[in-house]
Enzyme design. Structure first.
Site, PDB file in Angstrom:
ATOM      1  N   GLY B  13     -30.843  36.730 -55.228  1.00  0.00           N
ATOM      2  CA  GLY B  13     -29.726  37.214 -54.969  1.00  0.00           C
ATOM      3  C   GLY B  13     -28.346  37.023 -55.587  1.00  0.00           C
ATOM      4  O   GLY B  13     -28.493  35.954 -56.324  1.00  0.00           O
ATOM      5  N   CYS B  14     -27.122  37.170 -55.518  1.00  0.00           N
ATOM      6  CA  CYS B  14     -25.820  36.740 -56.049  1.00  0.00           C
ATOM      7  C   CYS B  14     -24.794  37.346 -55.255  1.00  0.00           C
ATOM      8  O   CYS B  14     -24.786  38.052 -54.348  1.00  0.00           O
ATOM      9  CB  CYS B  14     -25.574  37.909 -57.489  1.00  0.00           C
ATOM     10  SG  CYS B  14     -26.582  37.073 -58.899  1.00  0.00           S
ATOM     11  N   ALA B  15     -23.404  36.998 -55.657  1.00  0.00           N
ATOM     12  CA  ALA B  15     -22.301  37.147 -54.782  1.00  0.00           C
ATOM     13  C   ALA B  15     -21.247  38.031 -55.875  1.00  0.00           C
ATOM     14  O   ALA B  15     -21.182  37.365 -57.022  1.00  0.00           O
ATOM     15  CB  ALA B  15     -21.743  35.862 -54.322  1.00  0.00           C
TER      16      ALA B  15
END
Lengths: 243, 370
Positions: B13-15
């Protein structure tokens, strides 16, 4: 009652601390995105949350009674077994994902993929009530339980596209005489008047109490019940190719 | 020597976050750092970065080339290229604050440059096209040199580490910008390196991305026909080049661009224009789960893939527009927004400076050599 200010703790510290508190009633202030609150809890503790609890609030939980004064992020009640959650605001995507039991009351909107893969077993019957509208894929692959969408807040269509795709159990109730738009093909629509609402009147009544919204206004419109037309929707899908 | 991207696979995942002040009023980099730091757990310390617009008002007309060098030899070679092609008004290392959590940093320089008139005349192209070709040349032909950003009055600050540490490393509290975007990385499939951190930029474009572009190779092959070379080993790179091709070179409107990169399903199409775009630019459809923020000096656009497989939240307060992967990250910097909502799949959230109508004023190329 224990009162905690979430701003004073790191993410992991907060989760550990909440787990250790023995009080029956816990109040947490100043939440802002902290994940996994009440995740996996197997107790009936009462938890009052202020702010924005992070992803996977009460995921896998079995029993806790949670009230959120604010919005919640993604994955509320993910795979929850039992318990009660009230959110006095909106929730993000995949709320009630694979929910197996318990109740989730949401005052405003819910995001995409509400209650996908929800299932019921004997006395375990999950219920989700949403006051606003919901995003696409609501009730996708639903196998059991009850999804109620009231659409009290806005002019959006009650449900986004692909509602109930692949559903093979459970019921979805939409407030109003809902047209076919966004509804999957394997679904049977039934229009219910006030006297046919025995199955859900208790939930509607409680929505009205929790969020202080007049029940008469909820009942001003009839309800559209969506249920499964054929319990084995894909039985004939590959039949032409196999033999 | 640690393994480079492409040599190891890390499944994960990432932000992403962006803040725009539509009236063009600048604010300190600390705000966006607080915002992205709130989503610490979405990244794993293998990449963080920021794009900042309006930070170089003294050199607003110059192209601010931020370039990473693996070694001094790469700098020599690259500066030879730069000196031949550009008039450089000012150059020097980008100021950093050394700290323990950020290590193995490359040599990081910036150049405020204008293409030489004579070179533009020789090549018969406009300055933007000249910069585009230079960036492609440096990234693909100069070993050990990577362009972090090449726009006007903007820069990208990126590297390997948690975004809040990268922000401190690059002294973002010393800068003020009217538009900031940020990224916290959790590399999918690859280990993460300085050139491969987000944002990915070209000219004034910057893109931060959470997700995975499974159409990467299809998109890359299409873009290569138009002179784009994908050399940074990360799927996000094609998004930057796709929006540059569509909006700068082919002068598509923002709406049409959205219909290309996040095209509606065939059954959901509302008009024949959408079908035409889908056929013409079939190879630029971004497939796979994503939420991205595309920014230029004029504003930003945040958008999801058409079935919203990644989270995205938007909020408004007065002149400011906020977009982020999580609501908490917005509330930490703006506790009481006027409005907060989750955009649907393929439904863009567009924020432009007052008085601007497009993300970019298109400069259509008159002739394109083979």
């Amino acid at each position: 009652m224990a009162v905690i200010n979430a701003e004073e703790y790191g993410q992991q510290e907060l989760i550990q601390l909440l787990k250790q508190i023995e009080d029956q009633d816990i109040e947490v202030k100043g939440l802002c995105g902290q994940r996994y609150v009440a995740c996996g809890w197997q107790n009936r503790k009462s938890l009052t949350l202020h702010g924005v609890p992070g992803n996977n609030l009460a995921a896998f939980a079995d029993g806790p009674q949670i009230t959120v004064y604010g919005n919640a992020q993604e994955g509320v009640a993910n795979t929850m077994s039992s318990g009660h959650i009230q959110v006095h605001g909106r929730v993000g995507d995949i709320a009630g994902y694979g929910m197996r039991g318990g109740e989730l009351f949401i005052k405003d909107e819910a995001g995409y993929r509400l209650g996908i893969h929800m299932k019921a077993y004997r006395e375990l019957k999950p219920v989700i009530v949403v006051g606003g509208s919901v995003g696409a894929f609501a009730g996708e692959y639903m196998a059991g339980g009850t999804l109620i969408v009231l659409g009290l807040k806005d002019d959006n269509p009650l449900v986004g596209a692909y509602c109930g795709t692949g559903i093979y159990g459970g019921e979805i109730y939409l407030r109003g005489d809902y047209p076919g738009k966004n509804i999957a093909s394997n679904i049977e629509k039934t229009l219910l008047s006030e006297r046919d609402l025995d199955n859900i009147i208790d939930y509607l009544n409680r929505y009205s109490i929790y969020f202080n919204y007049p029940l008469e206004k909820i009942l001003e419109k009839p309800f559209t019940k969506l249920s499964v037309k054929n319990v084995r929707p894909f039985a004939g899908l590959y039949a032409g190719f196999v033999s | 020597m640690s393994l480079r991207e492409g040599e190891i696979r890390i499944p994960s995942g990432c932000a992403i976050a962006g803040i725009l002040n539509r009236s063009g009023q600048s604010f300190n980099g600390q705000t966006i750092i607080s915002c992205i730091a709130n989503m610490h757990q979405r990244s794993n310390g293998l990449g963080g970065g920021f794009a900042a617009y309006g930070i170089y008002p003294e050199y607003a007309r110059h192209y601010a080339l931020h370039i990473y060098y693996d070694h001094e030899k790469a700098r020599e070679e690259c500066e030879y290229h730069l000196n031949h092609n550009f008039d450089i008004a000012l150059q020097g290392p980008v100021p950093v604050r050394r700290q323990a959590r950020i290590h193995h940093a490359p040599v990081i320089w910036r150049y405020f440059a204008q293409p030489k008139e004579g070179r533009l005349y020789q090549e018969e192209i406009d300055p933007a096209e000249f910069i585009f070709r230079s960036v492609m040349y440096i990234n693909s032909c100069i070993c050990g040199a990577y362009v972090a950003s090449s726009g006007q009055n903007m820069a990208a600050f990126k590297g390997v580490g948690y975004p809040e540490d990268i922000g401190e490393f690059f002294r973002l509290d010393d800068y003020s910008a009217y538009l900031w975007t940020a990224h916290g990385r959790f590399p999918t499939n690859t280990p993460g390196w300085w050139g491969g951190a987000h944002p990915f930029t070209l000219l004034n474009w910057s893109v931060v991305h959470n997700g995975e572009i499974s159409s990467y190779s299809t998109n890359r092959r299409f873009l290569e026909m138009y002179g784009y070379t994908c050399s940074l080993q990360t799927d996000t790179e094609v998004i930057t080049y796709a929006v540059d091709l569509l909006m700068r070179r082919h002068a598509l409107s923002l709406e049409d661009t959205v219909d290309v990169i996040s095209a509606p399903m065939w059954v959901d199409m509302e008009n024949s224009q959408q079908g035409r775009l889908r056929r013409t630019y079939a190879s630029l459809l971004l497939n796979g789960p994503f939420s991205i923020i595309v920014a230029t000096g004029n504003g930003m656009m945040a958008i999801n893939d058409r079935i919203k497989l990644r989270p995205l939240v938007a909020a408004e307060k007065g002149d400011c527009l906020y977009v982020s992967s999580e609501e908490g990250a917005i509330k930490v910097v703006e506790p009481s927004p006027d409005r907060i909502w989750s955009p649907g799949g393929g439904e863009p959230v567009i924020g432009l400076l007052y008085g601007k109508e497009k993300l970019i004023e298109a400069e259509v190329i008159k002739a394109q050599s083979a």
